[in-house]
Design an enzyme around this catalytic site. Structure first.
Site, PDB file in Angstrom:
ATOM      1  NE  ARG A 181      -3.443  -2.459   2.524  1.00 27.87           N
ATOM      2  CZ  ARG A 181      -4.273  -2.817   3.484  1.00 27.87           C
ATOM      3  NH1 ARG A 181      -4.461  -2.014   4.513  1.00 27.87           N
ATOM      4  NH2 ARG A 181      -4.929  -3.961   3.430  1.00 27.87           N
ATOM      5  CG  HIS A 228     -10.781 -13.254   2.309  1.00 25.16           C
ATOM      6  ND1 HIS A 228      -9.444 -13.223   2.061  1.00 25.16           N
ATOM      7  CD2 HIS A 228     -11.176 -11.970   2.485  1.00 25.16           C
ATOM      8  CE1 HIS A 228      -9.028 -11.952   2.062  1.00 25.16           C
ATOM      9  NE2 HIS A 228     -10.058 -11.180   2.319  1.00 25.16           N
TER      10      HIS A 228
END
Length: 645
Positions: free
Chosen positions: A370, A392
């Site tokens: 990021r 997930h």
RNA sequence: GCCGGAGUAGCUCAGUGGCAGAGCAGCCGCCUUGUAAGCGGCAGGUCAGGGGUUCAAAUCCCCUCUCCGGCUCCA
């Protein structure tokens, strides 16, 4: 006419109306009068000079009271501004509240001041304190106030913007005056400046006017302030202690990681010892996941732009993404991944799924990138490249409840295994801008709430702080010196299943969309390592320590040390058999924060014994060999992970 | 990104316009060593990088990089 004043102990005193806090304190005793700071009446704090005209319950707040610290610090900020204006008459002053452990005040100087100017300002504050000036409250009209502050544009703006706060009401404004210094303020304040004795200006920084990046940047002066010298010293010592625990310092001293100008900001290089530590942390977590219903997946670091268009990252998150990687020949554009979710979704999509398989839990140590602003980077705590212990979970709406509950308990257990046992949660609810139906939000939010309650995790509601696609729980751990670190995040997502159009076949043989739960428990491995280092001040528990045992010799006992090392196979053991004095070997071992030292000489060889030094414990000599090995193995044993235990 | 501070040997730091320094670590010797640093020697530098001012720059000025303290940001 007379009024009854009820005191917190239930007693009632009768006074001629009106009566001030001073008079009440004085009537109770001279000691109380001396220690009195302000009064509390109708759940608000007022000056001691506030005049009470009706029957009421009144509490005298003294310097022993935590609420009084807030008053002290607020008054400290005023005195700071007064000192600054005495020295720099053309400075503009903004706002100056009390904060945790201290206070600050924001100024606009014609020439920026420097850290070295703080000493001079501090001296001026001491002068103001010595002259014991009374704080006097008054009210004037807005119009008059604007005239009064005609040379103070920031103050004028505060008055004109007519927001309540900082002493500005609807029609009139509240002022506090001491000596010739006047400031907008609701109060209350200390009775006089003489009570400010134990303070220190600590740092200077930039701060945007009214917290808005688009506004002018002011200079903020920070200070700390206490009622007693001991409290001030305790605080300053704590600050030093926190500095000693700084993971950047420890990482360097213990040879764990390093950065390089050539590498660039926001990334670190893990040296052999640090890489061992990382590996131990990761392996333990990976095992816990595999033993508890997760499947391991593995995904790459880059993906084609269409993926990030589908996921919405390019639309919502592009500011935080590294610039595109263009392959002009093939007319393709790739992006470094800022999150793992789209890849995990692609894994999910690669097969047709039945409701019987759900919940499906995909786990990965996924490195993400990021592009954080340079100014926010901070050691391993805020990076541009880091590794999430990411998973997930694909489940049905009906399964959310159970999943979240298991997840919370899993996370609390896992963090506890690493030694972080004090956990608190923030529950972030529906923001203004959101997607999905209200009932989905309500159900998901109540699932989260219910899980927190059932597991007894203390939590606060962060109203409207959820992501636009779903509510979330953040877990914070308190470290050994009481600091709170955000680690786990558990996030329900109604958006991505739609974006990627993922499905499962339900019991009616119809296609249905699953719900996704994003979750990272350690958060990022880098950040988590930093938190552990700071929590343990570098003295990691045996099972985590990169080097677990130093075997230190006296004289030549090679055969004996060979046997020890053989019997400690599987542990991380270092032999120091150099021809130097034992004191030096111990010194070096201590400096490297190795938790266990085994010391053996010829005497030990003959008697089949050893000496064991254990971190933070008394030394043990002449331990019988097998017993010694047993002690060491026990100290280095990794904690068991049992979700249901 | 913004404001302020800083960058000198592997590490910790001294050096404010006139020869580049210390301690630790490293290497080479000596010391045979029992609970927190034995002794001696050697080696180690693009003073973050680039440009400028000056007879002379680690030192003063400008730009870039990196770090530190904050602010803003952390869907």
């Amino acid at each position: 006419m007379s009024i009854d004043i009820k005191l917190p102990d239930g007693s009632i005193r009768n006074y001629d109306s009106p009566v001030t806090g001073y008079q009440i304190a004085e009537s109770i005793g001279p000691r109380l009068l001396k220690d009195a700071i302000c009064i509390e009446i109708n759940n608000t704090f007022k000056d001691l000079s506030f005049s009470i005209t009706e029957n009421n319950t009144v509490r005298i707040v003294t310097n022993k009271d935590l609420d009084a610290l807030h008053i002290l610090r607020h008054s400290s900020a005023h005195i700071l501004a007064q000192a600054v204006l005495n020295i720099y008459p053309d400075a503009q002053f903004g706002v100056g509240p009390s904060i945790e452990n201290g206070f600050y005040y924001d100024f606009l100087f014609s020439n920026p001041i420097k850290e070295s100017d703080l000493l001079n300002i501090e001296l001026e504050m001491k002068k103001i304190s010595k002259s014991s000036q009374s704080f006097i409250r008054s009210e004037i009209s807005k119009k008059e106030a604007i005239k009064l502050f005609k040379n103070q544009n920031l103050k004028k703006e505060l008055i004109e913007s007519a927001e309540t706060g900082e002493g500005v009401g609807n029609e009139s404004v509240s002022l506090y005056t001491n000596n010739k210094f006047v400031d907008l303020c609701m109060g209350p304040h200390l009775p006089n400046t003489g009570l400010l004795k134990h303070f220190k200006l600590t740092k200077i920084s930039g701060a945007y006017w009214r917290g808005d990046e688009a506004n002018v940047q002011l200079q903020r002066i920070y200070g700390t302030s206490w009622f007693t010298k001991e409290d001030l010293n305790t605080y300053l010592t704590q600050q030093e202690e926190a500095e000693k625990r700084d993971h950047r310092k420890l990482g360097n001293e213990l040879n764990l990681f390093t950065s390089s100008e050539e590498l660039g900001s926001g990334n670190f290089l893990w040296k052999p010892k640090g890489a061992v530590l990382r590996d131990v942390i990761e392996s333990y977590s990976k095992r816990a996941h595999l033993d508890n219903g997760y499947s391991l997946v593995n995904t790459p670091h880059i993906g084609k732009s269409v993926l990030w268009e589908t996921s919405g990252h390019l639309e919502h998150y592009s500011e935080n993404m590294y610039p595109p990687i263009n392959h002009e020949e093939n007319n393709e554009t790739y992006y470094l991944k800022p999150m793992n979710c789209p890849f995990h979704i692609l894994v999910y999509k690669s097969d047709l799924h039945s409701y019987k398989e759900l919940p499906l839990r995909y786990f990965e140590f996924g490195s993400v990138y990021r592009y954080e602003k340079t100014g926010v980077l901070h050691g391993l705590l805020r990076l541009r490249g880091f590794t999430q212990d990411d998973a997930h979970i694909f489940c049905t709406k009906d399964q959310i409840n159970d999943e979240v509950k298991t997840l919370l308990s899993f996370s609390v257990k896992l963090l506890g295994s690493y030694g972080l046992t004090e956990i608190e949660a923030d529950l972030s609810t529906k923001p203004k801008k959101y997607i999905g139906s209200d009932s989905d939000w309500d159900n998901a939010t109540s699932s989260l709430k219910q899980s927190l309650t059932e597991l007894g995790v203390p939590y606060q509601i962060a109203d409207g702080e959820g992501a636009f696609y779903g509510p979330k729980i953040d877990l914070h751990a308190k470290d050994a010196i009481g600091r709170r670190w955000q680690l786990s995040t558990i996030q329900i997502d109604f958006a991505q299943p739609d974006n990627f159009n993922i499905e499962f076949v339900n019991s009616d043989n119809k296609k249905e969309k699953p719900v996704m739960i994003h979750r990272a428990l350690l958060g990022s491995v880098e950040r988590f390592t930093a938190v552990l280092l700071e929590h343990y001040a570098g003295n990691l528990p045996g099972w985590l320590s990169p080097n677990q045992v130093d075997v230190l010799t006296i004289g030549n006992v090679e055969k004996y040390t060979d046997k020890i090392i053989r019997d400690l196979k599987g542990f991380r053991v270092t032999l120091d058999d150099r021809n130097i004095r034992l004191g030096e070997k111990i010194h070096n071992s201590e400096k490297s924060k190795t938790p266990i030292q085994i010391i053996v000489g010829e005497k030990d060889y003959e008697n089949s014994t050893m000496a064991i030094n254990i971190f933070d414990q008394d030394n043990n000599k002449d331990i019988e060999y097998k017993e010694g090995i047993k002690i060491v193995r026990k100290l280095l044993k990794e904690p068991e992970f049992n979700l249901n235990g």
